[in-house]
Write a protein that holds these residues in place. Structure first.
Motif, mmCIF file in Angstrom:
data_model
loop_
_atom_site.group_PDB
_atom_site.id
_atom_site.type_symbol
_atom_site.label_atom_id
_atom_site.label_comp_id
_atom_site.label_asym_id
_atom_site.label_seq_id
_atom_site.Cartn_x
_atom_site.Cartn_y
_atom_site.Cartn_z
ATOM 1 N N SER A 110 13.857 -3.951 -1.751
ATOM 2 C CA SER A 110 14.732 -2.968 -1.107
ATOM 3 C C SER A 110 16.197 -3.257 -1.407
ATOM 4 O O SER A 110 17.021 -2.335 -1.481
ATOM 5 C CB SER A 110 14.497 -2.960 0.403
ATOM 6 N N ARG A 142 2.186 -4.695 -9.158
ATOM 7 C CA ARG A 142 1.036 -4.524 -8.276
ATOM 8 C C ARG A 142 -0.230 -5.116 -8.901
ATOM 9 O O ARG A 142 -1.261 -5.218 -8.237
ATOM 10 C CB ARG A 142 0.838 -3.045 -7.956
ATOM 11 N N ARG A 195 10.597 2.568 -5.148
ATOM 12 C CA ARG A 195 9.346 2.047 -5.687
ATOM 13 C C ARG A 195 8.691 3.079 -6.595
ATOM 14 O O ARG A 195 8.620 4.258 -6.264
ATOM 15 C CB ARG A 195 8.371 1.696 -4.556
ATOM 16 N N GLN A 198 9.292 -3.735 -5.366
ATOM 17 C CA GLN A 198 9.337 -3.615 -3.912
ATOM 18 C C GLN A 198 10.681 -4.036 -3.321
ATOM 19 O O GLN A 198 10.870 -3.942 -2.110
ATOM 20 C CB GLN A 198 8.235 -4.496 -3.290
#
Length: 413
Positions: A342, A178, A333, A340
């Protein structure tokens, strides 16, 4: 037991930093995309507990062997009381006193099993391998844990017993996706190639520690094919990757713990310095963020913080299953890594739901390969740790998880 499970489940509905053992094992709090594993717990009679899950999880019984799932009397946490403030249990020792950084236990004279030989256990917190070493030499300690790398030969020559645990911990560098710089997989790869992990293992860990190329210890035999190349030391490649990126030289906040020795980070300050040196040579600008362990370092690095770029940390194995290592990092997460993908989350859940066997091993091998492709973190080492004993100690059984069975310790007097 039902009262304990319901208490853990209720607490798990709120996110903790880092996640609790119950949250990791039972995937709580759940989301619409990733529902929790835990469904309900009932007690049909006084000797039966039914734990109902939302999907299959064969490793559950192994997971429940963790010390975190010790059963306490419901009276100890009734009316909102914190059982941690007044330890209770039915074990071979009872809590006597906690003063400053020292905890004292005494033998439980009403213990239901074989009475331990040791009458009193004293656990002082001694930061620094050299200090622990001198405590043993001067007789202030009968045993010391986390023997310093430079102390093995000296202690052996002086006749002290040294017992080593199997490598069942993982040290790694967490990369926060992030953070605007490390949203780039190219720069995450550059960081990985800038770290001389073999040199770190040789310099700061006991002999027998191995460089980690995956996020699961070797005993599971689920190493991915070619994953080591994703993390190999290649400073020239790291420099080229940085130069070819749009990195503007902004300072990257790098968190590391201080005033602590851990099974996976015995010398965290020195390891940080060696990693930061490599990253700087690669072209990154590093801003050191030392955080005393006593200021809740784990909570600080697991909390949401887009300004944190890197964090030095690790995992202590608590039960014998790959899920013990991979679930806390890659099943959903987390604010530590900001992953991120999936597809990765689904792969971890699929592997966790399979029965032991070759198919499950292959699933975990693929997970390690998936992780190496996106580099959300850099595995550093599978550290061993050791206990040194004075001549007074004649028996001290060790287990890889570091949870000692002090009721089986024997003394010469």
């Amino acid at each position: 037991m039902r009262a304990n499970v319901l208490r853990w489940a209720e607490a798990a509905r709120t996110q903790h930093h880092p996640p609790t053992a119950f949250q990791t094992v039972f995937r709580m709090p759940g989301t619409a995309e990733a529902p929790a594993l835990f469904a309900e717990c009932t007690a049909p009679d006084a000797r039966t507990v039914v734990l109902r899950l939302n999907r299959r999880h064969p490793a559950l019984i192994r997971a429940l062997t963790q010390p975190a799932f010790g059963i306490a009397s419901p009276a100890s946490f009734a009316d909102g009381k914190d059982p941690g403030g007044h330890p209770v249990g039915t074990g071979p020792f009872v809590f006597q006193q906690r003063e400053d950084q020292t905890v004292r236990l005494r033998r439980n004279e009403d213990y239901w099993g074989d009475a331990p030989q040791v009458q009193e256990l004293v656990f002082p917190t001694v930061i620094g391998a050299q200090t622990r070493y001198y405590w043993l030499l001067t007789g202030e300690a009968d045993a010391i844990d986390l023997v310093g790398t430079s102390d093995f030969v000296s202690l052996a020559r002086r006749g002290y017993q040294i017992q080593q645990r199997d490598p069942y911990n993982l040290a790694f560098l967490a990369i926060n996706q992030r953070h605007p710089v490390f949203a780039s997989v190219q720069l995450r790869r550059a960081a990985a190639h800038a770290i001389n992990r073999s040199d770190i293992v040789r310099s700061y860990y006991p002999e027998g520690t191995e460089t980690a190329n995956d996020f699961t210890p070797k005993l599971f035999d689920v190493s991915g094919s070619g994953t080591g190349s994703a993390y190999r030391y290649d400073l020239g490649l790291a420099q080229r990757l940085v130069q070819a990126s749009d990195y503007d030289g902004r300072a990257l906040r790098f968190c590391y713990p201080t005033d602590v020795s851990l099974p996976y980070l015995q010398e965290p300050e020195a390891i940080y310095a060696r990693i930061a040196e490599g990253l700087t040579k690669a072209g990154f600008t590093i801003e050191p963020v030392p955080i005393p362990w006593s200021e809740d370092y784990p909570a600080r690095i697991h909390a949401e913080d887009p300004d944190r770029a890197l964090a030095l940390t690790g995992i202590m194995g608590t039960y014998r299953d790959p899920d013990a290592f991979l679930a806390s990092l890659f099943s959903r997460r987390t604010d530590l890594l900001g992953v991120q993908e999936s597809e990765l989350f689904e792969a971890v859940e699929d592997a966790a739901g399979q029965q032991d066997g070759d198919t499950r091993k292959d699933a975990y091998r693929r997970i390690n390969e998936m992780v190496s492709e996106t580099v959300p973190a850099v595995p550093l080492a599978y550290p061993i740790s050791a206990v040194a004993l004075s001549s007074r100690v004649t028996g001290y059984p060790l287990v890889a998880t570091g949870v000692a069975e002090f009721d089986r310790v024997t003394l010469s007097d």
